[in-house]
Scaffold this motif. Structure first.
Motif, PDB file in Angstrom:
ATOM      1  N   UNK A  84      58.886 -20.969  37.680  1.00 44.10           N
ATOM      2  CA  UNK A  84      59.724 -20.342  36.661  1.00 44.10           C
ATOM      3  C   UNK A  84      58.920 -20.226  35.391  1.00 44.10           C
ATOM      4  N   UNK A  85      58.866 -19.020  34.823  1.00 46.15           N
ATOM      5  CA  UNK A  85      58.035 -18.768  33.652  1.00 46.15           C
ATOM      6  C   UNK A  85      58.891 -18.427  32.453  1.00 46.15           C
ATOM      7  N   UNK A  86      58.488 -18.907  31.280  1.00 47.43           N
ATOM      8  CA  UNK A  86      59.176 -18.586  30.035  1.00 47.43           C
ATOM      9  C   UNK A  86      58.143 -18.451  28.935  1.00 47.43           C
ATOM     10  N   UNK A  87      58.404 -17.577  27.961  1.00 44.53           N
ATOM     11  CA  UNK A  87      57.472 -17.406  26.850  1.00 44.53           C
ATOM     12  C   UNK A  87      57.527 -18.575  25.883  1.00 44.53           C
ATOM     13  N   UNK A  88      58.678 -19.251  25.802  1.00 40.35           N
ATOM     14  CA  UNK A  88      58.829 -20.336  24.831  1.00 40.35           C
ATOM     15  C   UNK A  88      58.205 -21.614  25.358  1.00 40.35           C
ATOM     16  N   UNK A  89      57.810 -22.499  24.429  1.00 38.89           N
ATOM     17  CA  UNK A  89      57.231 -23.777  24.818  1.00 38.89           C
ATOM     18  C   UNK A  89      58.338 -24.783  25.057  1.00 38.89           C
ATOM     19  N   UNK A  93      61.322 -30.438  34.159  1.00 37.67           N
ATOM     20  CA  UNK A  93      61.524 -28.992  34.162  1.00 37.67           C
ATOM     21  C   UNK A  93      62.565 -28.622  35.212  1.00 37.67           C
ATOM     22  N   UNK A  94      63.048 -27.386  35.125  1.00 32.72           N
ATOM     23  CA  UNK A  94      63.911 -26.845  36.157  1.00 32.72           C
ATOM     24  C   UNK A  94      63.097 -25.973  37.092  1.00 32.72           C
ATOM     25  N   UNK A  95      63.312 -26.136  38.391  1.00 29.26           N
ATOM     26  CA  UNK A  95      62.613 -25.310  39.376  1.00 29.26           C
ATOM     27  C   UNK A  95      63.653 -24.550  40.195  1.00 29.26           C
ATOM     28  N   UNK A 106      54.133 -23.923  30.799  1.00 30.17           N
ATOM     29  CA  UNK A 106      53.036 -23.846  31.763  1.00 30.17           C
ATOM     30  C   UNK A 106      53.446 -24.520  33.072  1.00 30.17           C
ATOM     31  N   UNK A 107      54.153 -25.626  32.964  1.00 31.20           N
ATOM     32  CA  UNK A 107      54.640 -26.301  34.167  1.00 31.20           C
ATOM     33  C   UNK A 107      55.679 -25.452  34.888  1.00 31.20           C
ATOM     34  N   UNK A 108      56.551 -24.783  34.123  1.00 30.99           N
ATOM     35  CA  UNK A 108      57.541 -23.911  34.766  1.00 30.99           C
ATOM     36  C   UNK A 108      56.852 -22.776  35.510  1.00 30.99           C
ATOM     37  N   UNK A 109      55.792 -22.249  34.919  1.00 25.59           N
ATOM     38  CA  UNK A 109      55.034 -21.189  35.583  1.00 25.59           C
ATOM     39  C   UNK A 109      54.376 -21.728  36.852  1.00 25.59           C
ATOM     40  N   UNK A 110      53.848 -22.922  36.755  1.00 28.39           N
ATOM     41  CA  UNK A 110      53.163 -23.542  37.884  1.00 28.39           C
ATOM     42  C   UNK A 110      54.116 -23.795  39.051  1.00 28.39           C
TER      43      UNK A 110
END
Length: 225
Positions: free
Chosen positions: A220-225, A145-147, A213-217
């Motif tokens: 960074x949050x996104x609606x797409x999977x 993921x990108x952080x 979910x990992x991006x949110x964790x």
């Protein structure tokens, strides 16, 4: 592996979506000639475009977003005008997948657009990094993921589940990071690795890793999977 198990069967692979129906098809005779491909256009020769972020067509070999106009193309998302607007470019629609086309007209699925990482102005597709890091003997499963990063905008992070017999450590993180040298361009190599337990990796009921979910964790949050 599938062909080895079903020795007398023919394998047909189709790519498509609920919104657009079937888009490409890889026929049995092409399975070993075009490994990793999702095939050619299934309807004619003018049903697919690969576009960049400015909605210009990209040449063969370059990655862009897959747009299509199939006979089964949907009209709209019910009561979601903004989502409908995002999915269309004129008469063309996209499911948010990034692909490239080879010189023979076969398409290769690269990654989800929502998973793309932009670091220092360069595009990084997690699937490529996951393929390399995932080949290390200690790695059982991986998501990239990108952080958020003050210097680069986003930094590449690998979230790793280890095989039994391996323990998380700074030494192992350094070993895996060093192991990627020469296998990935410098900007694609992970800047850090987080080790988690298998049950901590977020997944769909079918086992697909939920990158959002990992991006949110990790910030960074996104609606797409």
């Amino acid at each position: 592996a599938i062909m080895d198990y079903f020795e007398n069967a023919e394998l047909w692979e189709a790519y498509g979506s609920t919104e657009g129906g079937l888009v490409t098809l890889l026929r049995p005779e092409d399975q070993f000639k075009k490994l990793g491909s999702i095939g050619k256009e299934i309807f004619g020769t003018d049903r697919i475009k690969i576009l960049d972020e400015n909605r210009n067509e990209v040449p063969d070999g370059e990655v862009g977003e897959l747009f299509y106009r199939t006979p089964m193309l949907f009209k709209e998302y019910l009561k979601e005008p903004e989502k409908t607007k995002e999915a269309f470019f004129g008469e063309w629609s996209s499911a948010g997948d990034m692909v490239r086309r080879d010189e023979d007209g076969y398409y290769v699925l690269v990654d989800r657009k929502a998973n793309m990482i932009i670091t220092g102005g360069e595009n990084v597709y997690p699937s490529e990094v996951e393929s390399v890091v995932g080949a290390h003997e200690a790695v059982k499963d991986i998501a990239v993921i990108g952080v958020p990063d003050e210097k680069w905008g986003e930094a590449v992070k690998a979230v790793v589940v280890l095989h039994e017999g391996y323990e998380p450590s700074k030494e192992l993180e350094k070993e895996i990071l060093e192991w990627t040298k020469g296998k990935l361009a410098g900007y694609k190599r992970p800047k850090s690795i987080d080790f988690i337990k298998d049950e901590e990796m977020p997944r769909t009921p079918t086992g697909k890793i939920l990158h959002r979910v990992l991006r949110e964790r990790y910030g960074k949050w996104s609606e797409a999977q």
